[in-house]
Structure formats: structure tokens, C-alpha cells
Design an enzyme around this catalytic site. Sequence first.
Site, PDB file in Angstrom:
ATOM      1  N   ARG A   8       0.840  -1.197   0.000  1.00  0.00           N
ATOM      2  CA  ARG A   8       0.000   0.000   0.000  1.00  0.00           C
ATOM      3  C   ARG A   8       0.875   1.246   0.000  1.00  0.00           C
ATOM      4  NH1 ARG A   8      -4.433   0.654   4.168  1.00  0.00           N
ATOM      5  NH2 ARG A   8      -2.663   0.891   5.535  1.00  0.00           N
ATOM      6  N   GLY A  41       4.710  11.163  -2.369  1.00  0.00           N
ATOM      7  CA  GLY A  41       3.986  10.113  -1.660  1.00  0.00           C
ATOM      8  C   GLY A  41       4.885   8.916  -1.446  1.00  0.00           C
ATOM      9  N   GLU A  57       4.784  11.416   4.019  1.00  0.00           N
ATOM     10  CA  GLU A  57       5.666  11.336   2.845  1.00  0.00           C
ATOM     11  C   GLU A  57       5.881  12.705   2.213  1.00  0.00           C
ATOM     12  OE1 GLU A  57       7.455   8.927   1.421  1.00  0.00           O
ATOM     13  OE2 GLU A  57       6.884   7.327   2.800  1.00  0.00           O
ATOM     14  N   GLU A  60       8.320  14.543   4.316  1.00  0.00           N
ATOM     15  CA  GLU A  60       9.677  14.013   4.123  1.00  0.00           C
ATOM     16  C   GLU A  60      10.290  14.523   2.827  1.00  0.00           C
ATOM     17  OE1 GLU A  60       9.602   9.735   4.207  1.00  0.00           O
ATOM     18  OE2 GLU A  60       8.923   9.658   6.287  1.00  0.00           O
TER      19      GLU A  60
END
Length: 140
Positions: A8, A41, A57, A60
Amino acid sequence: MRNYWGRRAAGIAFICQNDSTVLLVKRSQNVNEPGTWGLPGGRVEPGEHPFTAAVREVEEELGSAPEGVVQDAHVFQDRGFEYTTYYILISPLVKARWTPTIVLNWENDEAGWFYVGDLPEPLHFGIESIREDLEMIAGV
């Protein structure tokens, strides 16, 4: 046949409706689909909600996430893999004030805002799967 990292993943399409643009990142040579333009992502960790993973994400990869309103989501599925794309609308003011730090790590080489009707090539297959949604939401 595509190879996926994990089962996922999730990402965010930041869309500014006023100028019909979307924020894309160019994937580095160290990831699947290198050199393609896609969304910030990545992997959804076990027990993590896809939206939480998408925001993590983005932070980050871009240092922070601009404030906006979740418009909708799209779930892509293929052979047991699932990718959730969240569409977040941001205002022109937020777009003008928010500057991604573009943390150029092993995942991405660059980022930019692109008119939804004229996206850069080559596109990540994930963008191709949501292109119609992007055009509808951006008003193209």
C-alpha cells in the site's frame, strides 16, 4: 508487469484551481519508474491510515505540506497493490506563500507546478491513471 514496493502507498495531488496547476516531483534514478514526473507520496506503514502516510511522505519529500481542503480521493489497485491519491485544493495565496524545500534525497530530483492541461513528460503511470480526475478538479 509493474513492480511495486510494498502493498500500500499514498500520495497527494496539490491542485490550485485558480491557475489549474498541480505540484509534481521528478523521480530519481534510485526508485521505480525513474525519471518520471509523479506525486509526492510513498509507502503506507502497517497500521497507518493512508492519509497520514501521504502527509508524512509529503513532509519528508518537500519539508512541509501546504494548507488546503481535501476534495476527493482515488484508489488505484493492481495485483494486490493499492495506491490512494488525495486531491487537495489550495488557494493562490497559499501557493504563493508556500515554498517547498524540495528535499532532494534518493527519491526525487526536482519539483514544480505544472498546468494540468500540459503536464511534463514522461509521466509516472500513476499520473496517467488520474489524469481525467486532475483535469476535472482543476477545471481544464
